[in-house]
Design a protein around this motif. Structure first.
Motif, short mmCIF file in Angstrom:
data_model
loop_
_atom_site.label_atom_id
_atom_site.label_comp_id
_atom_site.label_asym_id
_atom_site.label_seq_id
_atom_site.Cartn_x
_atom_site.Cartn_y
_atom_site.Cartn_z
N GLU A 47 33.09 34.99 -11.70
CA GLU A 47 32.05 34.44 -10.83
C GLU A 47 32.67 33.53 -9.77
OE1 GLU A 47 28.51 31.28 -11.30
OE2 GLU A 47 28.34 33.03 -12.61
N GLN A 48 33.65 32.73 -10.17
CA GLN A 48 34.31 31.84 -9.23
C GLN A 48 35.07 32.64 -8.18
OE1 GLN A 48 36.58 29.46 -11.95
NE2 GLN A 48 35.03 27.85 -12.04
N VAL A 49 35.72 33.70 -8.59
CA VAL A 49 36.46 34.55 -7.66
C VAL A 49 35.50 35.20 -6.67
CG1 VAL A 49 37.83 36.67 -7.47
CG2 VAL A 49 38.43 34.95 -9.17
N LEU A 50 34.39 35.71 -7.16
CA LEU A 50 33.40 36.35 -6.30
C LEU A 50 32.83 35.34 -5.31
CD1 LEU A 50 31.90 38.96 -5.67
CD2 LEU A 50 30.21 38.31 -7.40
N SER A 51 32.52 34.15 -5.78
CA SER A 51 31.99 33.10 -4.92
C SER A 51 33.00 32.72 -3.83
CB SER A 51 31.63 31.87 -5.75
OG SER A 51 31.10 30.86 -4.95
N ALA A 52 34.26 32.61 -4.21
CA ALA A 52 35.31 32.28 -3.24
C ALA A 52 35.49 33.40 -2.22
CB ALA A 52 36.62 32.00 -3.96
N THR A 53 35.36 34.64 -2.67
CA THR A 53 35.47 35.78 -1.76
C THR A 53 34.35 35.77 -0.74
OG1 THR A 53 36.57 37.10 -3.46
CG2 THR A 53 35.53 38.31 -1.65
N ILE A 54 33.13 35.54 -1.20
CA ILE A 54 31.99 35.48 -0.29
C ILE A 54 32.18 34.35 0.72
CG2 ILE A 54 29.52 34.93 -0.13
CD1 ILE A 54 29.17 36.50 -2.77
N GLU A 55 32.56 33.18 0.23
CA GLU A 55 32.76 32.03 1.10
C GLU A 55 33.86 32.30 2.13
OE1 GLU A 55 32.31 28.49 2.99
OE2 GLU A 55 30.96 29.38 1.51
N SER A 56 34.93 32.90 1.70
CA SER A 56 36.03 33.23 2.61
C SER A 56 35.57 34.19 3.71
CB SER A 56 37.19 33.83 1.83
OG SER A 56 38.18 34.32 2.69
N ASN A 57 34.82 35.20 3.30
CA ASN A 57 34.32 36.18 4.28
C ASN A 57 33.34 35.54 5.26
OD1 ASN A 57 35.84 38.37 3.41
ND2 ASN A 57 34.34 38.97 1.89
N LEU A 58 32.49 34.66 4.77
CA LEU A 58 31.56 33.96 5.66
C LEU A 58 32.33 33.11 6.67
CD1 LEU A 58 28.85 32.87 3.08
CD2 LEU A 58 28.50 34.44 5.00
N GLN A 59 33.37 32.43 6.21
CA GLN A 59 34.18 31.60 7.10
C GLN A 59 34.88 32.45 8.16
OE1 GLN A 59 34.10 28.31 7.36
NE2 GLN A 59 32.60 28.35 5.69
N LYS A 60 35.36 33.63 7.78
CA LYS A 60 36.00 34.53 8.74
C LYS A 60 35.02 34.92 9.84
CE LYS A 60 39.16 36.66 5.43
NZ LYS A 60 39.41 37.88 4.63
N MET A 61 33.78 35.18 9.47
CA MET A 61 32.79 35.59 10.45
C MET A 61 32.38 34.43 11.35
SD MET A 61 30.42 38.01 8.05
CE MET A 61 29.40 38.62 9.36
N GLY A 70 30.77 41.92 15.06
CA GLY A 70 32.17 41.64 15.40
C GLY A 70 33.12 41.74 14.21
N ARG A 71 32.59 41.61 13.00
CA ARG A 71 33.42 41.69 11.79
C ARG A 71 32.73 42.57 10.75
NH1 ARG A 71 37.56 37.68 11.56
NH2 ARG A 71 38.38 39.05 9.96
N PRO A 72 32.45 43.83 11.07
CA PRO A 72 31.69 44.69 10.15
C PRO A 72 32.36 44.89 8.79
CG PRO A 72 32.66 46.01 11.89
CD PRO A 72 32.89 44.57 12.26
N GLU A 73 33.69 44.93 8.77
CA GLU A 73 34.39 45.14 7.50
C GLU A 73 34.26 43.93 6.58
OE1 GLU A 73 37.04 42.82 10.03
OE2 GLU A 73 35.86 44.61 10.44
N VAL A 74 34.24 42.76 7.16
CA VAL A 74 34.08 41.53 6.39
C VAL A 74 32.65 41.43 5.86
CG1 VAL A 74 34.17 39.00 6.52
CG2 VAL A 74 35.91 40.36 7.69
N TYR A 75 31.69 41.75 6.72
CA TYR A 75 30.28 41.73 6.30
C TYR A 75 30.04 42.77 5.21
CZ TYR A 75 25.19 41.57 6.70
OH TYR A 75 23.85 41.43 6.44
N GLU A 76 30.65 43.93 5.35
CA GLU A 76 30.52 44.98 4.33
C GLU A 76 31.09 44.52 2.99
OE1 GLU A 76 28.95 48.40 3.03
OE2 GLU A 76 28.79 47.73 5.10
N ASP A 77 32.16 43.74 3.02
CA ASP A 77 32.72 43.18 1.78
C ASP A 77 31.69 42.28 1.08
OD1 ASP A 77 35.14 44.45 2.01
OD2 ASP A 77 36.22 42.70 2.77
N ILE A 78 30.94 41.52 1.86
CA ILE A 78 29.89 40.68 1.28
C ILE A 78 28.82 41.56 0.65
CG2 ILE A 78 28.04 39.02 1.79
CD1 ILE A 78 29.90 37.88 4.00
N LEU A 79 28.40 42.59 1.36
CA LEU A 79 27.36 43.49 0.83
C LEU A 79 27.83 44.23 -0.41
CD1 LEU A 79 25.82 44.99 4.09
CD2 LEU A 79 25.03 43.03 2.75
N ASN A 80 29.12 44.51 -0.48
CA ASN A 80 29.66 45.24 -1.64
C ASN A 80 29.69 44.41 -2.92
OD1 ASN A 80 30.04 47.64 -0.28
ND2 ASN A 80 32.13 47.12 0.34
#
Length: 128
Positions: free
Chosen positions: A28-42, A60-70
């Motif tokens: 859960e912590q890893v997933l949360s950190a991944t989401i936060e990282s992707n949001l920061q990139k965007m 502008g960052r569809p691959e990053v947004y798709e990672d969040i949706l995944n």
């Protein structure tokens, strides 16, 4: 002898349960950190910083947004938690709300919203 085996078995069982519980929390912590990282990139994309349209940051960052949706249902739960606990109501919160609407799909009860906190308020009113 039997008592030692029983104690050893209980200790082994407790250890296995603790390891399982810790690994779930870590995921859960890893997933949360991944989401936060992707949001920061965007949100901090230097090319998009001049845009006032939140959809430009997603486009502008569809691959990053798709990672969040995944991240699926687990990600939705974390997005809702992060949106709820955020003291802000800016671009990042808007993107979290948009991702939540997409993850909910046809189960999204909110039709029109203006900000991430507005979406969350309406969502909570509709599910309660």
């Amino acid at each position: 002898m039997n008592r030692k085996r029983l104690i050893l078995g209980l200790v082994s069982l407790c250890t296995a349960l603790m390891v399982t519980a810790c690994s779930t929390r870590t995921e859960e912590q890893v997933l949360s950190a991944t989401i936060e990282s992707n949001l920061q990139k965007m949100v901090h994309d230097p090319i998009l910083l001049t845009s006032s349209n939140p959809n430009d940051y997603i486009a502008g960052r569809p691959e990053v947004y798709e990672d969040i949706l995944n991240t699926g249902e687990e990600g939705l739960h974390l997005l809702l938690q992060q949106l709820e606990s955020s003291p802000d109501n800016g671009l990042k919160e808007w993107i979290m709300a948009q991702a939540s609407t997409e993850l909910l799909g046809e189960h999204n009860p909110v039709e029109a919203w203006h900000s991430g906190k507005d979406w969350l308020r309406q969502y909570k009113m509709n599910i309660e």
